[in-house]
Design an enzyme around this catalytic site. Structure first.
Site, PDB file in Angstrom:
ATOM      1  N   SER A  94       0.833  -1.209   0.000  1.00 25.99           N
ATOM      2  CA  SER A  94       0.000   0.000   0.000  1.00 25.99           C
ATOM      3  C   SER A  94       0.865   1.255   0.000  1.00 25.99           C
ATOM      4  CB  SER A  94      -0.968   0.003   1.190  1.00 25.99           C
ATOM      5  OG  SER A  94      -0.334   0.468   2.348  1.00 25.99           O
ATOM      6  N   LEU A  96       3.183   1.948  -1.910  1.00 30.36           N
ATOM      7  CA  LEU A  96       3.363   2.357  -3.302  1.00 30.36           C
ATOM      8  C   LEU A  96       2.115   3.066  -3.814  1.00 30.36           C
ATOM      9  CD1 LEU A  96       5.815   0.428  -3.341  1.00 30.36           C
ATOM     10  CD2 LEU A  96       5.085  -0.234  -5.625  1.00 30.36           C
ATOM     11  N   GLU A 121       4.062  -5.231 -13.361  1.00 29.38           N
ATOM     12  CA  GLU A 121       3.521  -4.247 -14.305  1.00 29.38           C
ATOM     13  C   GLU A 121       3.266  -2.971 -13.517  1.00 29.38           C
ATOM     14  OE1 GLU A 121       1.665  -8.385 -15.064  1.00 29.38           O
ATOM     15  OE2 GLU A 121       0.359  -6.778 -14.366  1.00 29.38           O
TER      16      GLU A 121
HETATM   17  N1  LIG Z   1       2.311 -10.247 -12.736  1.00 30.67           N
HETATM   18  C1  LIG Z   1       2.577 -11.538 -12.794  1.00 30.67           C
HETATM   19  C2  LIG Z   1       1.547 -12.494 -12.733  1.00 30.67           C
HETATM   20  C3  LIG Z   1       1.896 -13.841 -12.798  1.00 30.67           C
HETATM   21  N2  LIG Z   1       3.204 -14.192 -12.899  1.00 30.67           N
HETATM   22  C4  LIG Z   1       3.606 -15.598 -12.979  1.00 30.67           C
HETATM   23  C5  LIG Z   1       2.969 -16.476 -11.933  1.00 30.67           C
HETATM   24  C6  LIG Z   1       1.958 -17.273 -12.665  1.00 30.67           C
HETATM   25  O1  LIG Z   1       1.891 -18.598 -12.155  1.00 30.67           O
HETATM   26  C7  LIG Z   1       2.483 -17.267 -14.097  1.00 30.67           C
HETATM   27  C8  LIG Z   1       1.369 -17.307 -15.118  1.00 30.67           C
HETATM   28  O2  LIG Z   1       0.487 -16.243 -14.840  1.00 30.67           O
HETATM   29  P1  LIG Z   1      -0.962 -16.264 -15.452  1.00 30.67           P
HETATM   30  O3  LIG Z   1      -1.585 -17.598 -15.221  1.00 30.67           O
HETATM   31  O4  LIG Z   1      -1.697 -15.048 -14.991  1.00 30.67           O
HETATM   32  O5  LIG Z   1      -0.564 -16.074 -17.001  1.00 30.67           O
HETATM   33  P2  LIG Z   1      -1.418 -16.293 -18.287  1.00 30.67           P
HETATM   34  O6  LIG Z   1      -2.761 -16.861 -17.930  1.00 30.67           O
HETATM   35  O7  LIG Z   1      -1.376 -15.059 -19.084  1.00 30.67           O
HETATM   36  O8  LIG Z   1      -0.522 -17.385 -19.031  1.00 30.67           O
HETATM   37  P3  LIG Z   1      -0.637 -18.993 -18.938  1.00 30.67           P
HETATM   38  O9  LIG Z   1      -1.876 -19.351 -19.700  1.00 30.67           O
HETATM   39  O10 LIG Z   1       0.622 -19.498 -19.571  1.00 30.67           O
HETATM   40  O11 LIG Z   1      -0.742 -19.313 -17.461  1.00 30.67           O
HETATM   41  O12 LIG Z   1       3.232 -16.068 -14.241  1.00 30.67           O
HETATM   42  C9  LIG Z   1       4.187 -13.232 -12.972  1.00 30.67           C
HETATM   43  O13 LIG Z   1       5.366 -13.546 -13.071  1.00 30.67           O
HETATM   44  N3  LIG Z   1       3.867 -11.917 -12.913  1.00 30.67           N
END
Ligand SMILES: Nc1ccn([C@H]2C[C@H](O)[C@@H](COP(=O)(O)OP(=O)(O)OP(=O)(O)O)O2)c(=O)n1
Length: 194
Positions: A94, A96, A121
């Site tokens: 928080s 941040l 992000e």
């Molecule tokens: N901000 C983030 C969110 C997640 N992760 C890591 C931890 C998660 O176990 C992995 C995959 O995240 P998601 O399941 O949200 O990703 P996607 O659904 O986009 O991809 P996939 O379908 O390959 O899981 O990435 C990360 O490094 N940074």
């Protein structure tokens, strides 16, 4: 159920791993992770979900770096984490948010079994100065009920670098930068110059 700090320590090296680990960074039910000294910034007019997007790397020097509104910054945690049969969740601190620095809005749900560094992000409401190694987010762990598929074949598994979006793979496109080809059309330009 969320694991308490005591339970996080008790399960360290078994159901979960945080590397490096400093017990001083434990909270009641989470652990603070820190910002690696590098960011990625995209270099595209329009980000295309169906193509890799060009980016450049920016170093965060020890004296800090000013972030500016309207830019998406991708960073990563210093720490590598592993989970086995618990669900990791990442949330901004928080402190941040109180500076108008928005990190992984809404929190990030990790998959049970995820291993690697976490991509962060970030964007800001007004110019804000950040520093390498800042404790920017906290990881917490939920108990998992039932069995699940291993996540070893997922796009971001075993990340050790900042990971831009790989959504294009899911949409059936390969890792070629089609935007570069379409915008500059090198072949036509070379033909016209002959
Ligand atoms: N901000 C983030 C969110 C997640 N992760 C890591 C931890 C998660 O176990 C992995 C995959 O995240 P998601 O399941 O949200 O990703 P996607 O659904 O986009 O991809 P996939 O379908 O390959 O899981 O990435 C990360 O490094 N940074």
């Amino acid at each position: 159920m969320i694991l308490s700090s005591q339970e996080i320590v008790a399960r360290m090296g078994k159901d979960l791993l945080i590397e490096p680990f400093d017990p001083e960074r434990l909270n009641a039910n989470s652990y603070n992770l820190s910002l690696y000294h590098e960011l990625l910034v995209y270099e595209e007019v329009v980000l295309d979900a169906a193509s890799p997007n060009r980016f450049r790397r920016i170093e965060i020097p020890p004296e800090g770096l000013n972030l500016h509104p309207g830019v998406l910054y991708l960073g990563r945690t210093v720490e590598q984490t592993q989970t086995h049969h618990v669900v990791p969740m990442l949330h901004a601190r928080s402190s941040l948010g109180r500076l108008g620095l928005i990190l992984n809005p809404g929190g990030s749900l990790g998959q049970a079994g995820y291993c690697g560094t976490w991509t962060l992000e970030m964007h800001c409401i007004q110019p804000v100065r950040i520093y390498p190694g800042m404790q920017v987010c906290q990881i917490s762990y939920h108990e998992l009920i039932g069995q699940c598929e291993p996540c070893s074949d997922q796009k971001y598994h075993n990340s050790t670098d900042i990971q831009p979006s790989l959504l294009h793979r899911e949409l059936g496109f390969d890792d070629r930068d089609t935007q570069l080809e379409l915008e500059l059309n090198f072949d036509e330009a070379i033909e016209a110059a002959r």
